[in-house]
Write a protein that holds these residues in place. Structure first.
Motif, mmCIF file in Angstrom:
data_model
loop_
_atom_site.group_PDB
_atom_site.id
_atom_site.type_symbol
_atom_site.label_atom_id
_atom_site.label_comp_id
_atom_site.label_asym_id
_atom_site.label_seq_id
_atom_site.Cartn_x
_atom_site.Cartn_y
_atom_site.Cartn_z
ATOM 1 N N MET A 124 25.824 12.185 -2.192
ATOM 2 C CA MET A 124 24.824 13.300 -2.488
ATOM 3 C C MET A 124 23.629 12.617 -3.348
ATOM 4 O O MET A 124 23.967 12.138 -4.336
ATOM 5 C CB MET A 124 25.410 14.575 -3.152
ATOM 6 C CG MET A 124 24.469 15.696 -3.500
ATOM 7 S SD MET A 124 23.934 16.434 -1.809
ATOM 8 C CE MET A 124 25.320 16.932 -1.177
ATOM 9 N N PRO A 125 22.324 12.689 -2.676
ATOM 10 C CA PRO A 125 21.257 12.014 -3.882
ATOM 11 C C PRO A 125 21.262 12.793 -5.124
ATOM 12 O O PRO A 125 21.492 14.098 -5.007
ATOM 13 C CB PRO A 125 20.187 12.435 -3.002
ATOM 14 C CG PRO A 125 20.264 13.660 -2.129
ATOM 15 C CD PRO A 125 21.939 13.463 -1.980
ATOM 16 N N VAL A 126 20.928 12.084 -6.247
ATOM 17 C CA VAL A 126 20.810 12.509 -7.516
ATOM 18 C C VAL A 126 19.485 12.179 -8.166
ATOM 19 O O VAL A 126 18.859 11.096 -7.999
ATOM 20 C CB VAL A 126 22.071 11.881 -8.341
ATOM 21 C CG1 VAL A 126 21.816 12.214 -9.679
ATOM 22 C CG2 VAL A 126 23.401 12.087 -8.210
ATOM 23 N N VAL A 127 18.814 13.243 -8.768
ATOM 24 C CA VAL A 127 17.461 13.120 -9.133
ATOM 25 C C VAL A 127 17.490 13.128 -10.737
ATOM 26 O O VAL A 127 18.317 13.979 -11.324
ATOM 27 C CB VAL A 127 16.562 14.203 -8.675
ATOM 28 C CG1 VAL A 127 15.217 14.101 -9.238
ATOM 29 C CG2 VAL A 127 16.250 14.064 -7.208
ATOM 30 N N SER A 128 16.910 12.123 -11.416
ATOM 31 C CA SER A 128 16.772 12.261 -12.724
ATOM 32 C C SER A 128 15.156 11.973 -13.355
ATOM 33 O O SER A 128 14.577 11.526 -12.257
ATOM 34 C CB SER A 128 17.414 10.879 -13.305
ATOM 35 O OG SER A 128 16.711 9.534 -12.933
ATOM 36 N N GLY A 129 14.964 12.394 -14.523
ATOM 37 C CA GLY A 129 13.359 12.444 -14.889
ATOM 38 C C GLY A 129 13.282 13.951 -15.364
ATOM 39 O O GLY A 129 13.843 14.708 -15.352
ATOM 40 N N PRO A 130 11.909 13.942 -15.348
ATOM 41 C CA PRO A 130 10.934 13.297 -15.390
ATOM 42 C C PRO A 130 10.882 12.183 -16.709
ATOM 43 O O PRO A 130 11.163 12.523 -17.946
ATOM 44 C CB PRO A 130 9.564 13.920 -15.280
ATOM 45 C CG PRO A 130 9.767 15.281 -16.206
ATOM 46 C CD PRO A 130 11.245 15.297 -16.102
ATOM 47 N N SER A 131 10.106 11.174 -16.852
ATOM 48 C CA SER A 131 9.895 10.285 -18.014
ATOM 49 C C SER A 131 8.782 10.697 -18.829
ATOM 50 O O SER A 131 7.726 11.493 -18.253
ATOM 51 C CB SER A 131 9.501 9.017 -17.549
ATOM 52 O OG SER A 131 8.427 8.799 -16.756
ATOM 53 N N GLN A 132 8.420 10.404 -19.960
ATOM 54 C CA GLN A 132 7.441 11.005 -20.749
ATOM 55 C C GLN A 132 6.316 10.067 -20.828
ATOM 56 O O GLN A 132 6.006 9.431 -21.726
ATOM 57 C CB GLN A 132 8.303 11.051 -22.306
ATOM 58 C CG GLN A 132 9.022 11.788 -22.744
ATOM 59 C CD GLN A 132 8.800 13.330 -22.444
ATOM 60 O OE1 GLN A 132 7.691 13.768 -22.616
ATOM 61 N NE2 GLN A 132 9.945 14.134 -22.298
ATOM 62 N N ASP A 133 5.522 10.057 -19.670
ATOM 63 C CA ASP A 133 4.283 9.254 -19.439
ATOM 64 C C ASP A 133 3.131 10.074 -19.233
ATOM 65 O O ASP A 133 3.187 11.538 -19.347
ATOM 66 C CB ASP A 133 4.548 8.268 -18.353
ATOM 67 C CG ASP A 133 5.808 7.211 -18.637
ATOM 68 O OD1 ASP A 133 5.682 7.067 -19.846
ATOM 69 O OD2 ASP A 133 6.327 7.020 -17.621
#
Length: 341
Positions: A145-154
């Protein structure tokens, strides 16, 4: 002359033509599969009259074949030509007597995705080819199952999606979950690589501009299995350029529950205190009721100058529960200026 080596098959094939049956089979990685090769007329055969070969094409070498397994007339068992299939590819001697030359392949791997050729010859017919079947084996494996992480502080939102151990090579999509539309492919950079098991791992990076609300999902498509896997948890982020607040939609109910529980707890405590106070008051305080002027509680009779005088109605008035002179309340008899009855 009787051929003793599977390499002689290349010479036997020269100039031989026969109708080729074609089949297609799908198998999951790690499973067992039968590759069918059955003589259509239902004849029975003598094993000493048969030459049976299963072979595959050698990748990168045109018109070059590698023997998977074979059976030669006079042998008591089948042999193996490719070490990759040693101990995994098997023919049934009893099945071949009935015209079933199918190949049983154990523990399928991604490398088994090939076109397998079944060739059967009869010695009594001067090595005439009586059967040829081509079986295309398609191999598949489920992606995690795909796992999404983020968002980064940019300066922009950067999300990363990962999924592993799948086959064949997948298609990767990013979805705007507010309307289920596909995001532009130019916003993503996907890397697909083979691991030690010959399966694919996927890492996809999405870059999008900041916005008040972002709700995205990652989708991994396995075309062979007709399967689309979308990241399970909704990734919703709200905020401005200088602040980001993660707001998973699935946790909305959890955010509401604590205040409700607190209010209920306060109400329960308040009701308990009220009940306890009422019980204590009832058990300690004497009960009082008005039963008329004649049922008043007896009091000590004052003497001297404070003695009651005949016909003074106010001397009998007292505040309930006190020993001092009372005030004219409803408990006092009415004051009459005329004669007493």
């Amino acid at each position: 002359m009787r051929p003793r080596s599977p390499g002689l098959l290349l010479l036997l094939l020269c100039g031989l033509r026969a109708e080729i049956q074609e089949e297609e089979v799908r198998a999951m990685v790690g499973s067992d599969v039968w590759l069918s090769c059955i003589y259509p007329k239902g004849n029975s055969f003598d094993l000493n009259d048969l030459y049976v070969y299963w072979q595959i094409s050698v990748p990168g070498k045109r018109n070059t074949n590698s023997v998977v397994t074979y059976y030669l007339s006079g042998n008591s068992s089948a042999g193996h030509g490719d070490n990759h299939y040693k101990g995994r590819a098997r023919l049934s001697l009893d099945g071949m007597k009935q015209g079933n030359f199918s190949l049983h392949l154990h523990n399928v791997t991604p490398q088994d995705e090939q076109k397998f050729n079944c060739l059967v010859f009869r010695k009594s017919l001067e090595l005439e080819k009586i059967l040829e079947v081509t079986v295309t084996l398609n191999v598949a494996a489920n992606y995690s199952m795909p796992v999404v992480s983020g968002p980064s502080q940019d300066e922009e939102f950067i999300f990363t999606c990962t999924s592993t151990n799948g086959y064949p090579r997948p298609n990767v999509y990013w979805i705007n979950k507010t309307d289920n539309s596909l995001l532009d492919d130019t916003l993503q950079n996907s890397t697909v690589s083979l691991n030690a098991q010959g399966l694919y791992n996927v890492v996809s990076v999405l870059r999008i501009g900041r916005s008040p609300t972002v709700d995205v999902g990652c989708c991994i498509e396995n075309v062979l299995l007709h399967q689309n896997l979308t990241s399970g948890q909704t990734e919703m982020f709200t905020g401005t350029k200088d602040s980001i607040t993660e707001d998973p939609m699935d946790d909305t109910q959890d955010v509401v529950k604590p205040p409700v529980l607190s209010v209920l707890a306060v109400l329960v405590v308040a009701v308990a205190v009220a009940v306890a106070t009422g019980w204590l008051c009832r058990s300690r305080c004497p009960s009082r009721s008005y039963a008329g002027a004649q049922a008043a509680r007896p009091e000590l009779e004052p003497t001297g100058q404070f003695a009651r005088r005949e016909g003074d109605p106010w001397r009998n008035c007292r505040s309930p529960g006190s020993g001092e002179l009372g005030t004219p309340l409803s408990l006092c008899p009415p004051f009459h200026t005329g004669a007493t009855r």
